[in-house]
Motif scaffolding. Structure first.
Motif, PDB file in Angstrom:
ATOM      1  N   THR A 223      -7.948  -7.280   5.847  1.00 58.71           N
ATOM      2  CA  THR A 223      -7.365  -5.948   6.039  1.00 58.71           C
ATOM      3  C   THR A 223      -5.961  -6.061   6.635  1.00 58.71           C
ATOM      4  N   SER A 224      -5.093  -5.169   6.204  1.00 56.75           N
ATOM      5  CA  SER A 224      -3.737  -5.075   6.748  1.00 56.75           C
ATOM      6  C   SER A 224      -3.614  -3.824   7.604  1.00 56.75           C
ATOM      7  N   ILE A 225      -2.873  -3.929   8.698  1.00 54.48           N
ATOM      8  CA  ILE A 225      -2.430  -2.748   9.430  1.00 54.48           C
ATOM      9  C   ILE A 225      -0.997  -2.476   9.002  1.00 54.48           C
ATOM     10  N   LEU A 226      -0.763  -1.305   8.459  1.00 52.49           N
ATOM     11  CA  LEU A 226       0.550  -0.913   7.965  1.00 52.49           C
ATOM     12  C   LEU A 226       1.132   0.166   8.868  1.00 52.49           C
ATOM     13  N   ALA A 227       2.439   0.219   8.939  1.00 52.80           N
ATOM     14  CA  ALA A 227       3.092   1.231   9.767  1.00 52.80           C
ATOM     15  C   ALA A 227       4.464   1.572   9.205  1.00 52.80           C
ATOM     16  N   ALA A 228       4.923   2.769   9.528  1.00 49.83           N
ATOM     17  CA  ALA A 228       6.270   3.223   9.154  1.00 49.83           C
ATOM     18  C   ALA A 228       6.764   4.148  10.245  1.00 49.83           C
ATOM     19  N   ARG A 229       8.062   4.159  10.442  1.00 51.45           N
ATOM     20  CA  ARG A 229       8.646   5.102  11.397  1.00 51.45           C
ATOM     21  C   ARG A 229       8.531   6.517  10.832  1.00 51.45           C
ATOM     22  N   VAL A 230       8.111   7.433  11.655  1.00 47.67           N
ATOM     23  CA  VAL A 230       7.895   8.805  11.199  1.00 47.67           C
ATOM     24  C   VAL A 230       9.183   9.424  10.676  1.00 47.67           C
ATOM     25  N   ASP A 231      10.314   9.108  11.320  1.00 49.25           N
ATOM     26  CA  ASP A 231      11.568   9.724  10.890  1.00 49.25           C
ATOM     27  C   ASP A 231      12.063   9.207   9.542  1.00 49.25           C
ATOM     28  N   ALA A 232      11.387   8.188   8.988  1.00 53.14           N
ATOM     29  CA  ALA A 232      11.754   7.674   7.675  1.00 53.14           C
ATOM     30  C   ALA A 232      10.824   8.178   6.571  1.00 53.14           C
TER      31      ALA A 232
ATOM     32  N   ALA B  30      -0.563   0.101  -3.075  1.00 53.10           N
ATOM     33  CA  ALA B  30       0.618   0.422  -3.885  1.00 53.10           C
ATOM     34  C   ALA B  30       1.227   1.752  -3.434  1.00 53.10           C
ATOM     35  N   LEU B  31       0.374   2.741  -3.151  1.00 51.98           N
ATOM     36  CA  LEU B  31       0.871   4.030  -2.668  1.00 51.98           C
ATOM     37  C   LEU B  31       1.616   3.857  -1.349  1.00 51.98           C
ATOM     38  N   TYR B  32       1.020   3.135  -0.408  1.00 47.02           N
ATOM     39  CA  TYR B  32       1.646   2.986   0.896  1.00 47.02           C
ATOM     40  C   TYR B  32       2.970   2.225   0.790  1.00 47.02           C
ATOM     41  N   ALA B  33       3.037   1.240  -0.099  1.00 52.00           N
ATOM     42  CA  ALA B  33       4.290   0.508  -0.283  1.00 52.00           C
ATOM     43  C   ALA B  33       5.384   1.435  -0.808  1.00 52.00           C
ATOM     44  N   ARG B  34       5.021   2.297  -1.758  1.00 52.89           N
ATOM     45  CA  ARG B  34       6.008   3.234  -2.303  1.00 52.89           C
ATOM     46  C   ARG B  34       6.505   4.203  -1.225  1.00 52.89           C
ATOM     47  N   LEU B  35       5.631   4.526  -0.274  1.00 50.07           N
ATOM     48  CA  LEU B  35       6.002   5.459   0.780  1.00 50.07           C
ATOM     49  C   LEU B  35       6.800   4.801   1.904  1.00 50.07           C
ATOM     50  N   GLY B  36       6.881   3.474   1.897  1.00 45.53           N
ATOM     51  CA  GLY B  36       7.697   2.787   2.880  1.00 45.53           C
ATOM     52  C   GLY B  36       6.942   2.111   4.011  1.00 45.53           C
TER      53      GLY B  36
ATOM     54  N   ALA C 163      -2.479  14.077  -4.596  1.00 43.72           N
ATOM     55  CA  ALA C 163      -3.205  14.517  -3.400  1.00 43.72           C
ATOM     56  C   ALA C 163      -3.038  13.525  -2.254  1.00 43.72           C
ATOM     57  N   GLY C 164      -3.134  12.228  -2.565  1.00 41.85           N
ATOM     58  CA  GLY C 164      -2.985  11.224  -1.523  1.00 41.85           C
ATOM     59  C   GLY C 164      -1.599  11.251  -0.899  1.00 41.85           C
ATOM     60  N   ARG C 165      -0.591  11.360  -1.733  1.00 43.14           N
ATOM     61  CA  ARG C 165       0.783  11.431  -1.232  1.00 43.14           C
ATOM     62  C   ARG C 165       0.970  12.682  -0.370  1.00 43.14           C
ATOM     63  N   ALA C 166       0.376  13.806  -0.788  1.00 43.52           N
ATOM     64  CA  ALA C 166       0.513  15.045  -0.022  1.00 43.52           C
ATOM     65  C   ALA C 166      -0.144  14.923   1.347  1.00 43.52           C
ATOM     66  N   VAL C 167      -1.333  14.322   1.406  1.00 42.42           N
ATOM     67  CA  VAL C 167      -2.009  14.155   2.692  1.00 42.42           C
ATOM     68  C   VAL C 167      -1.197  13.238   3.603  1.00 42.42           C
ATOM     69  N   MET C 168      -0.605  12.195   3.031  1.00 40.16           N
ATOM     70  CA  MET C 168       0.218  11.299   3.838  1.00 40.16           C
ATOM     71  C   MET C 168       1.439  12.029   4.410  1.00 40.16           C
ATOM     72  N   ALA C 169       2.054  12.902   3.612  1.00 36.78           N
ATOM     73  CA  ALA C 169       3.193  13.683   4.106  1.00 36.78           C
ATOM     74  C   ALA C 169       2.754  14.656   5.192  1.00 36.78           C
ATOM     75  N   MET C 170       1.561  15.226   5.044  1.00 30.94           N
ATOM     76  CA  MET C 170       1.019  16.089   6.088  1.00 30.94           C
ATOM     77  C   MET C 170       0.798  15.299   7.377  1.00 30.94           C
ATOM     78  N   ALA C 171       0.280  14.078   7.235  1.00 29.09           N
ATOM     79  CA  ALA C 171       0.050  13.238   8.412  1.00 29.09           C
ATOM     80  C   ALA C 171       1.364  12.924   9.120  1.00 29.09           C
ATOM     81  N   ALA C 172       2.408  12.644   8.341  1.00 34.59           N
ATOM     82  CA  ALA C 172       3.717  12.373   8.940  1.00 34.59           C
ATOM     83  C   ALA C 172       4.261  13.609   9.639  1.00 34.59           C
ATOM     84  N   GLY C 173       4.068  14.773   9.034  1.00 34.56           N
ATOM     85  CA  GLY C 173       4.515  16.020   9.667  1.00 34.56           C
ATOM     86  C   GLY C 173       3.785  16.289  10.953  1.00 34.56           C
TER      87      GLY C 173
END
Length: 228
Positions: A91-100, A208-214, A175-185
């Motif tokens: 398993t990987s733990i992934l992270a991104a800065r919210v402001d990005a 693949a989705l998470y990589a595209r999102l940064g 739907a997955g991308r939308a939920v991720m954007a909601m989580a960032a918001g």
């Protein structure tokens, strides 16, 4: 974000029902909530006797010994391999800065609604894992988009996303991308600097989705499960 901060957020936002230390090994009672809240972890220098004692304790609870092995714990990994333990769920733990990240201001709710519970149940996320969410302290929420939902909780400046579920009919429709954007918001509204999550390396579509999102990997682990 450091790997240590990522693991601390993972443990705080997806907590075991109980923990206790047996020498350098931290034992967890997951109350049937899955491997992440049930696996033992190493918290200091160890010897073979420490592993044997942890094994005895877990077997005494009526379950097979299970350890989480984090990146950098090569000695523990080798010791468990020599005892016949099999690797499970890298398993990987992934992270991104919210402001990005792209953000959507979404209506959040807690506790989960009947519709959200039903969607999770379709994906195998039942009452025991809902109980894990209930144990999480601090700000937390369920985010919902037609066909998808997720649980998010905060630990310090890190918001950690768990239990992202998208129904089969809603996949590849955003739907997955939308939920991720909601989580960032939501994370931004809570003042968090980071949004993080854990994903198995076998889950290629999600990675693949998470990589595209940064998102980038900041930590990794796998389980070692004792032979029957």
């Amino acid at each position: 974000m450091s790997p240590e901060a990522g693991f601390a957020a993972l443990a705080a936002t997806w907590p075991a029902a109980a923990t206790r230390d047996l020498g350098p090994v931290r034992l967890r009672n997951g109350a049937s909530g899955g491997a992440r809240v049930s696996a033992a972890t190493l918290e200091g220098p160890f010897g073979q006797g420490d592993i044997a004692a942890a094994e005895e304790a877990m077997r005494g609870e009526g379950r097979a010994p299970l350890f989480m092995v984090r990146a950098g714990e090569a000695a523990l990994d080798a010791a468990l391999d020599a005892r016949g333990y099999a690797i499970k769920d890298p398993t990987s733990i992934l992270a991104a800065r919210v402001d990005a990240l792209d953000t959507i201001c979404a209506r959040a709710n807690w506790p989960p609604s009947a519709a959200q519970r039903a969607l999770w149940a379709e994906g195998g996320i039942g009452a025991a894992r809902i109980a894990v969410m209930e144990r999480a302290e601090g700000p937390k929420t369920v985010l919902h988009h037609p066909g998808g939902c997720a649980f998010v909780a905060c630990h310090g400046e890190i918001a950690m996303l768990h239990a992202l579920e998208v129904s089969p009919a809603a996949r590849r429709r955003g739907a997955g991308r939308a939920v991720m954007a909601m989580a960032a918001g939501w994370a931004h509204a809570q003042g968090c600097a980071w949004l993080a999550l854990a994903v198995t390396r076998a889950n290629a579509p999600a990675r693949a989705l998470y990589a595209r999102l940064g998102y980038e990997e900041i930590g990794a682990y796998h389980y070692r499960e004792a032979p029957a």
